[in-house]
Design a protein around this motif. Structure first.
Motif, mmCIF file in Angstrom:
data_model
loop_
_atom_site.group_PDB
_atom_site.id
_atom_site.type_symbol
_atom_site.label_atom_id
_atom_site.label_comp_id
_atom_site.label_asym_id
_atom_site.label_seq_id
_atom_site.Cartn_x
_atom_site.Cartn_y
_atom_site.Cartn_z
ATOM 1 N N GLU A 121 -8.287 1.145 -9.010
ATOM 2 C CA GLU A 121 -7.908 -0.207 -9.438
ATOM 3 C C GLU A 121 -6.417 -0.265 -9.761
ATOM 4 O O GLU A 121 -5.738 -1.236 -9.416
ATOM 5 C CB GLU A 121 -8.727 -0.625 -10.659
ATOM 6 C CG GLU A 121 -10.189 -0.903 -10.355
ATOM 7 C CD GLU A 121 -10.978 -1.261 -11.609
ATOM 8 O OE1 GLU A 121 -10.343 -1.459 -12.675
ATOM 9 O OE2 GLU A 121 -12.218 -1.335 -11.529
ATOM 10 N N TRP A 122 -5.932 0.769 -10.430
ATOM 11 C CA TRP A 122 -4.506 0.816 -10.757
ATOM 12 C C TRP A 122 -3.657 0.887 -9.490
ATOM 13 O O TRP A 122 -2.629 0.205 -9.387
ATOM 14 C CB TRP A 122 -4.222 2.032 -11.639
ATOM 15 C CG TRP A 122 -2.773 2.158 -11.985
ATOM 16 C CD1 TRP A 122 -2.090 1.497 -12.971
ATOM 17 C CD2 TRP A 122 -1.813 2.988 -11.304
ATOM 18 N NE1 TRP A 122 -0.767 1.871 -12.957
ATOM 19 C CE2 TRP A 122 -0.564 2.780 -11.959
ATOM 20 C CE3 TRP A 122 -1.873 3.879 -10.245
ATOM 21 C CZ2 TRP A 122 0.603 3.434 -11.565
ATOM 22 C CZ3 TRP A 122 -0.722 4.527 -9.845
ATOM 23 C CH2 TRP A 122 0.502 4.303 -10.499
ATOM 24 N N GLN A 124 -4.510 -0.219 -6.574
ATOM 25 C CA GLN A 124 -4.627 -1.534 -5.946
ATOM 26 C C GLN A 124 -3.617 -2.513 -6.559
ATOM 27 O O GLN A 124 -2.880 -3.210 -5.841
ATOM 28 C CB GLN A 124 -6.054 -2.064 -6.139
ATOM 29 C CG GLN A 124 -6.251 -3.535 -5.840
ATOM 30 C CD GLN A 124 -6.402 -3.832 -4.368
ATOM 31 O OE1 GLN A 124 -6.610 -2.909 -3.560
ATOM 32 N NE2 GLN A 124 -6.300 -5.094 -4.008
ATOM 33 N N THR A 125 -3.562 -2.557 -7.889
ATOM 34 C CA THR A 125 -2.619 -3.446 -8.573
ATOM 35 C C THR A 125 -1.182 -3.064 -8.262
ATOM 36 O O THR A 125 -0.330 -3.925 -7.990
ATOM 37 C CB THR A 125 -2.853 -3.394 -10.103
ATOM 38 O OG1 THR A 125 -4.206 -3.744 -10.384
ATOM 39 C CG2 THR A 125 -1.923 -4.347 -10.831
ATOM 40 N N MET A 128 -0.297 -4.058 -4.683
ATOM 41 C CA MET A 128 -0.137 -5.508 -4.535
ATOM 42 C C MET A 128 1.197 -5.975 -5.125
ATOM 43 O O MET A 128 1.869 -6.847 -4.558
ATOM 44 C CB MET A 128 -1.295 -6.245 -5.203
ATOM 45 C CG MET A 128 -2.630 -6.089 -4.486
ATOM 46 S SD MET A 128 -2.588 -6.618 -2.749
ATOM 47 C CE MET A 128 -2.116 -8.338 -2.918
ATOM 48 N N ASN A 129 1.589 -5.406 -6.254
ATOM 49 C CA ASN A 129 2.884 -5.760 -6.847
ATOM 50 C C ASN A 129 4.030 -5.400 -5.911
ATOM 51 O O ASN A 129 5.024 -6.132 -5.811
ATOM 52 C CB ASN A 129 3.072 -5.035 -8.189
ATOM 53 C CG ASN A 129 2.192 -5.615 -9.284
ATOM 54 O OD1 ASN A 129 1.781 -6.778 -9.216
ATOM 55 N ND2 ASN A 129 1.899 -4.822 -10.295
ATOM 56 N N ASP A 161 -3.672 -9.253 2.675
ATOM 57 C CA ASP A 161 -2.935 -9.038 1.422
ATOM 58 C C ASP A 161 -1.487 -9.499 1.541
ATOM 59 O O ASP A 161 -0.843 -9.804 0.529
ATOM 60 C CB ASP A 161 -2.978 -7.564 1.024
ATOM 61 C CG ASP A 161 -4.358 -7.131 0.546
ATOM 62 O OD1 ASP A 161 -5.111 -8.005 0.066
ATOM 63 O OD2 ASP A 161 -4.686 -5.938 0.665
ATOM 64 N N HIS A 164 0.231 -12.656 -0.077
ATOM 65 C CA HIS A 164 0.823 -12.691 -1.416
ATOM 66 C C HIS A 164 2.338 -12.503 -1.390
ATOM 67 O O HIS A 164 2.979 -12.598 -2.441
ATOM 68 C CB HIS A 164 0.186 -11.612 -2.295
ATOM 69 C CG HIS A 164 -1.276 -11.807 -2.515
ATOM 70 N ND1 HIS A 164 -1.792 -12.655 -3.480
ATOM 71 C CD2 HIS A 164 -2.358 -11.287 -1.877
ATOM 72 C CE1 HIS A 164 -3.111 -12.638 -3.441
ATOM 73 N NE2 HIS A 164 -3.490 -11.809 -2.482
#
Length: 274
Positions: A121-122, A124-125, A128-129, A161, A164
């Motif tokens: 999850e980390w 992934q975040t 994305m950033n 993705d 974004h």
């Protein structure tokens, strides 16, 4: 026999110069990394205007280069000078710091194995950033392009993705020519092409998803990394083992020199030279 050893105590030249040779490589490599990081910042104008760093939307890879360089430079300096000058303070600092680095590495590996879902999850975040800041920093851009090219992936979980990122968004108000596209590193490259077509990702996401596999890599980078790890577990383990052995060797050499220096000091106290 115990006192005989102390009466003939001396610092091992073998350990001393092995310690020096071991650390001079890291010292010079650390200095090279620091120079490379400062040069990269100079090229981006950071050294002239520190506010440039605050405008970077994602992670600046130069931070990692500088951090690695500073750690290696400090460790190399402590090891080299400590060995040549037979300085107990520097040798102790070196062995302690290397030991702490080793403990941190083991702790990270254990935490990754125990908390795999949270780590994913980390990541992934984090990914994305960095997708959002893709065009904000050339080093970040090159890093993402290298990852996507080497692992044949696109985006964190898939090409969508890139919606974004303000330059690749399909928003009708987006004036960018890259609108509704993906970076060239997502493209399926024809082996016969010697020159990479930097525009191959234009308008790709306007097309049917069934057409994507022929044009771009439809798998995300996180699934690609997850698929890569099991097949390369032995390689990862080997790299970690080699690094650990080198660290243990450094600690062994430093502690051996510390022991020899203490023996020499005790010998001088018991047999002072007038």
């Amino acid at each position: 026999m115990y006192y005989y050893r102390y009466e003939n105590a001396e610092v091992s030249c073998c350990y001393k110069y092995l310690m020096f040779s071991y650390n001079i490589i890291f010292w010079l490599f650390g200095a090279a990394l620091i120079a490379a990081g400062l040069w990269a910042w100079s090229e981006k104008g950071v050294l002239q205007d520190l506010s440039v760093l605050t405008r970077v939307g994602g992670f600046d890879p130069v931070w990692a280069v500088l951090a690695a360089g500073v750690v290696m430079f400090i460790l190399g300096f402590a090891g080299c000078v400590g060995a040549l000058r037979e300085n107990l303070c520097l040798l102790k600092a070196f062995s302690t710091m290397v030991g702490l680095v080793f403990v941190v590495e083991v702790l990270v590996v254990v935490l990754v194995l125990v908390f795999q879902s949270q780590v994913l999850e980390w990541i992934q975040t984090f990914f994305m950033n960095n997708i959002r800041g893709y065009r904000d920093d050339i080093d970040l851009q090159n890093l993402i392009d290298s990852l996507q090219t080497s692992t044949w992936c696109c985006g964190a979980q898939g090409p969508d993705d890139w919606e974004h990122n303000q330059y690749f968004s399909c928003n009708s108000s987006n004036p960018s020519r890259e609108r509704c596209g993906v970076p060239f590193s997502c493209c399926v490259i024809d082996p016969a092409e010697y020159v990479v077509n930097s525009q191959c990702g234009y308008d790709v996401r306007h097309k049917q998803k069934s057409d994507w596999p022929e044009l771009i890599h439809s798998r995300g980078c996180i699934p690609a990394i997850e698929a890569w790890l099991p097949g390369n577990l032995y390689t990862v383990a080997l790299v970690f083992t080699v690094i650990s052995v080198l660290q243990m060797l450094g600690i062994y050499l430093a502690r051996s020199l510390i022991t020899d220096i203490y023996k020499v000091q005790i010998n001088h106290i018991r047999n002072p030279v007038y």
